[in-house]
Write an enzyme that holds these catalytic residues in place. Structure first.
Site, PDB file in Angstrom:
ATOM      1  N   GLY A   1     -47.036  33.312   0.101  1.00  0.00           N
ATOM      2  CA  GLY A   1     -47.312  34.543   0.224  1.00  0.00           C
ATOM      3  C   GLY A   1     -48.448  34.779   1.367  1.00  0.00           C
ATOM      4  O   GLY A   1     -48.803  36.098   1.689  1.00  0.00           O
ATOM      5  N   ARG A   2     -49.051  33.712   1.980  1.00  0.00           N
ATOM      6  CA  ARG A   2     -49.715  33.913   2.877  1.00  0.00           C
ATOM      7  C   ARG A   2     -49.677  32.536   4.051  1.00  0.00           C
ATOM      8  O   ARG A   2     -50.757  32.051   4.754  1.00  0.00           O
ATOM      9  CB  ARG A   2     -51.328  33.857   2.643  1.00  0.00           C
ATOM     10  CG  ARG A   2     -51.511  32.807   1.559  1.00  0.00           C
ATOM     11  CD  ARG A   2     -52.944  32.811   1.036  1.00  0.00           C
ATOM     12  NE  ARG A   2     -53.037  31.872   0.057  1.00  0.00           N
ATOM     13  CZ  ARG A   2     -54.047  31.479  -0.695  1.00  0.00           C
ATOM     14  NH1 ARG A   2     -55.185  31.845  -0.198  1.00  0.00           N
ATOM     15  NH2 ARG A   2     -54.023  30.697  -1.553  1.00  0.00           N
TER      16      ARG A   2
ATOM     17  N   LYS B   1     -51.440  28.993   7.597  1.00  0.00           N
ATOM     18  CA  LYS B   1     -51.916  29.558   6.317  1.00  0.00           C
ATOM     19  C   LYS B   1     -52.841  30.540   6.845  1.00  0.00           C
ATOM     20  O   LYS B   1     -53.985  30.360   7.541  1.00  0.00           O
ATOM     21  CB  LYS B   1     -52.463  28.411   5.461  1.00  0.00           C
ATOM     22  CG  LYS B   1     -52.676  28.950   4.101  1.00  0.00           C
ATOM     23  CD  LYS B   1     -52.979  27.535   3.293  1.00  0.00           C
ATOM     24  CE  LYS B   1     -53.449  27.612   1.774  1.00  0.00           C
ATOM     25  NZ  LYS B   1     -53.524  26.395   1.270  1.00  0.00           N
TER      26      LYS B   1
ATOM     27  N   GLY C   1     -43.863  31.456  -4.082  1.00  0.00           N
ATOM     28  CA  GLY C   1     -43.353  31.360  -2.546  1.00  0.00           C
ATOM     29  C   GLY C   1     -44.618  31.739  -1.667  1.00  0.00           C
ATOM     30  O   GLY C   1     -45.917  31.942  -2.039  1.00  0.00           O
TER      31      GLY C   1
ATOM     32  N   ASP D   1     -46.339  24.426  -8.592  1.00  0.00           N
ATOM     33  CA  ASP D   1     -46.024  24.924  -7.315  1.00  0.00           C
ATOM     34  C   ASP D   1     -47.111  24.189  -6.330  1.00  0.00           C
ATOM     35  O   ASP D   1     -47.109  24.429  -5.080  1.00  0.00           O
ATOM     36  CB  ASP D   1     -46.222  26.359  -7.187  1.00  0.00           C
ATOM     37  CG  ASP D   1     -47.593  26.758  -7.720  1.00  0.00           C
ATOM     38  OD1 ASP D   1     -47.820  26.605  -8.777  1.00  0.00           O
ATOM     39  OD2 ASP D   1     -48.718  27.456  -7.015  1.00  0.00           O
ATOM     40  N   ASN D   2     -48.287  23.262  -6.631  1.00  0.00           N
ATOM     41  CA  ASN D   2     -49.049  22.760  -6.022  1.00  0.00           C
ATOM     42  C   ASN D   2     -48.875  21.123  -5.989  1.00  0.00           C
ATOM     43  O   ASN D   2     -49.757  20.307  -5.272  1.00  0.00           O
ATOM     44  CB  ASN D   2     -50.588  22.939  -6.188  1.00  0.00           C
ATOM     45  CG  ASN D   2     -50.867  24.516  -6.060  1.00  0.00           C
ATOM     46  OD1 ASN D   2     -50.306  25.117  -5.058  1.00  0.00           O
ATOM     47  ND2 ASN D   2     -51.848  24.999  -6.725  1.00  0.00           N
TER      48      ASN D   2
ATOM     49  N   ASP E   1     -53.134  39.674   0.222  1.00  0.00           N
ATOM     50  CA  ASP E   1     -53.228  40.355   1.780  1.00  0.00           C
ATOM     51  C   ASP E   1     -52.462  39.387   2.634  1.00  0.00           C
ATOM     52  O   ASP E   1     -52.572  39.850   3.734  1.00  0.00           O
ATOM     53  CB  ASP E   1     -54.695  40.758   1.789  1.00  0.00           C
ATOM     54  CG  ASP E   1     -55.585  39.654   1.730  1.00  0.00           C
ATOM     55  OD1 ASP E   1     -55.143  38.387   1.289  1.00  0.00           O
ATOM     56  OD2 ASP E   1     -56.651  39.754   1.908  1.00  0.00           O
ATOM     57  N   GLY E   2     -52.346  38.250   2.125  1.00  0.00           N
ATOM     58  CA  GLY E   2     -51.860  37.214   3.087  1.00  0.00           C
ATOM     59  C   GLY E   2     -52.722  36.567   3.861  1.00  0.00           C
ATOM     60  O   GLY E   2     -52.241  35.624   4.709  1.00  0.00           O
TER      61      GLY E   2
ATOM     62  N   ASP F   1     -52.866  21.639  -0.976  1.00  0.00           N
ATOM     63  CA  ASP F   1     -53.415  23.028  -1.559  1.00  0.00           C
ATOM     64  C   ASP F   1     -54.957  22.716  -2.093  1.00  0.00           C
ATOM     65  O   ASP F   1     -55.102  22.442  -3.327  1.00  0.00           O
ATOM     66  CB  ASP F   1     -52.727  23.861  -2.798  1.00  0.00           C
ATOM     67  CG  ASP F   1     -51.635  24.565  -1.949  1.00  0.00           C
ATOM     68  OD1 ASP F   1     -51.342  24.231  -0.712  1.00  0.00           O
ATOM     69  OD2 ASP F   1     -50.900  25.276  -2.698  1.00  0.00           O
TER      70      ASP F   1
END
Ligand code: AMP
Ligand code: MG
Length: 520
Positions: free
Chosen positions: A87-88, A108, A85, A256-257, A120-121, A266
């Site tokens: 995350g950042r 992003k 998912g 996922d990419n 840390d996002g 990505d």
């Protein structure tokens, strides 16, 4: 900008609502005016850096934006992770561009979400600028790709081993639906959501599947599912063939990419091929060369097989018959499409290389020419882009000449091959002029070479840190002074501008020590 968010209508299982984290002192560094006008960003907004830096750092929400983090899973280097998912990243919403195509607008590096796990996002400045430069270059090269609208520095230091300046990059994509989005629901046995996702994906990317003309009946569910898989596979084939044409190595082709839209997304550890080698790998984490240059087609096919896995329960559900081997039947149907990838890819690959060599047709002789040329390039460590660019220039010469200092190794090594190629050109139905025009369209004279990208990024990092230390400097002007010539050259990759020469040179060390990293 008129935001909508059709993805939110899919329901709460597809995302988590999440507000971007506020940045202490956001400063606009890059703004993509050309993309902004395609997205119909009002002139008044597009010229107000202060407001843009607020919007595209995540400090302020544009009207109509509803930030969410998308849920997805993914096979990473072959291992399934059911819970990834955004995350950042925060999807602000969608905007219709001037062609009425719906585009996702995503921040992003905008802070943690429910999917951040231990991250840390955040995003460091250099990878944010890198995504901007690489995606713009790919776009200009004609490769399907997401693009970047803005890069804003946050004024915050983040920790990546060393303290680094933080940034937020705004990504614009046809959508952010990934193979991993399908896997997320398949892994949970959530057939209802899989059906919802499939319908949404068809509507957004392949509306022709369900469009029924006057004299035909609407397609069955099975036809929709298989039509979707077939078209997604076709997009992946085009994508990888385009990557090979320009010498792009994605570096992290995890599911996922892999976007269903068939766009490059990505850009983390991506790199460009300099010296030709089929096993070229630059990503520091790709220890076994899973995502090497020439392995990309095989991996795309593997990723499509993972998508096919997710569609199996839908096919079984759609099967209204009363035989008891529905599973095998479904499997056989998707398998045919996944296996067909190979032949379709090979056809597209042969056509692409024929065009790179100015040849009108694919036949056994021409296929040999391609194979031999790649083998010679690999044996003699020739540069991929420069070799094709030189052949394009020299198509009318009786002998291959050392016309440019940077390719003086070409003639002796390729002379025998050059004669064979000349014979093939003579046999072709294309005139030399037509052949050369075709080559000019398919062989870039400049690509975003790794060493130039890194040099520019290092200058930018230095400049932003100077700006942070002495508030007086205008970071936008400073960064644009550094990148604008490079970007201008990259935006005309098939045409030699005055400054093009400055960016065509090979790296001194042949990129042998070059490494890329994931931390975008
Ligand atoms: P990527 O390498 O960008 O494809 O990311 C793989 C996964 O790791 C995605 O789920 C990302 O959202 C997540 N991720 C990567 N970096 C961070 C970070 N700094 N903070 C939170 N999540 C991250
Ligand atoms: Mg990713």
């Amino acid at each position: 900008m008129k935001f909508s968010n059709t993805y939110i209508d899919l329901g709460e299982k597809f995302f988590q609502r999440s507000a971007p984290q506020k940045s202490p002192s956001p400063e606009l560094l890059l703004w993509n005016s050309e993309l902004a006008s395609r997205l119909q960003v009002p002139e008044k907004l597009a010229s107000d850096h202060e407001v843009l830096s607020q919007y595209f750092s995540g400090n302020k929400q544009p009207k109509g934006a509803e930030p969410i983090a998308l849920a997805y899973s993914g096979h990473q280097f072959g291992h399934f992770n059911p819970q990834l998912g955004d995350g950042r990243a925060h999807l602000l919403g969608e905007v219709l561009d001037s062609n009425d195509v719906r585009r996702d607008i995503q921040l992003k590096g905008s802070g943690q979400t429910a999917f951040s796990r231990r991250g840390d996002g955040k995003c460091a400045l250099a990878p944010a600028l890198r995504e901007y430069i690489m995606s713009e270059a790919m776009f200009a090269l004609g490769v399907p790709t997401s693009r970047c609208l803005a890069v804003v520095s946050t004024g915050e230091l983040i920790h990546r081993g060393l303290a680094k300046a933080g940034a937020v990059v705004t990504r614009v994509a046809a959508s952010h639906i990934r193979v991993g989005t399908f896997q997320y629901f398949a892994a949970r046995g959530d057939i209802t959501s899989l059906n919802v996702l499939l319908d949404y994906s068809i509507e957004r990317h392949f509306p022709e599947i369900t469009r029924s003309d006057m004299d035909s009946t609407s397609p069955s569910r099975e036809q929709c599912i298989l039509g979707f898989l077939e078209k997604t596979i076709a997009k992946q084939i085009t994508l990888v063939v385009e990557w090979l044409r320009v010498g792009f190595i994605h570096g992290v082709m995890n599911t996922d990419n892999t976007a269903i839209s068939g766009e490059t997304i990505d850009f983390g550890p991506c790199a460009m091929l300099g010296i030709y080698h089929e096993n070229a790998v630059f990503s520091s984490i790709d220890e076994y060369g899973r995502y090497a240059f020439a392995s990309q087609a095989k991996i795309a096919q593997w990723n499509m097989a993972r998508l096919a896995d997710c569609l199996l329960p839908l096919l079984i559900e759609a099967d209204q018959s009363d035989h008891d081997n529905k599973e095998q039947q479904a499997l056989a149907k998707v398998e045919t499409l996944v296996v067909d990838f190979t032949a379709k890819f090979e056809r597209a690959y042969d056509e692409m290389y024929a065009a790179k060599l100015g040849l009108a047709q694919v036949n056994a002789t021409n296929k040999h020419l391609v194979k031999d040329l790649l083998a010679l390039m690999q044996t003699h460590a020739l540069d991929y882009t420069l070799t094709f660019a030189q052949l394009t220039k020299q198509i009318n010469n009786a002998r291959l000449l050392a016309v440019d200092v940077w390719v003086n190794e070409l003639p002796s090594e390729l002379e025998g091959w050059f004669k064979q190629w000349q014979l093939a050109i003579d046999k072709s139905v294309f005139s030399r002029q037509e052949a050369q025009a075709l080559m000019q369209k398919n062989n870039p004279v400049v690509i975003p070479r790794n060493h130039h990208v890194e040099t520019i990024l290092a200058h930018c990092e230095e400049a932003v840190s100077d700006c942070l230390n002495q508030n007086s400097l205008d970071a936008f002007t400073v960064i644009n002074n550094i990148v604008s010539e490079f970007l201008q050259v990259l935006c005309s990759p098939y045409q030699e501008l005055e400054a093009t020469k400055s960016y065509q040179d090979k790296p001194e060390d042949g990129d042998q020590y070059y490494q890329t990293f994931c931390g975008t």
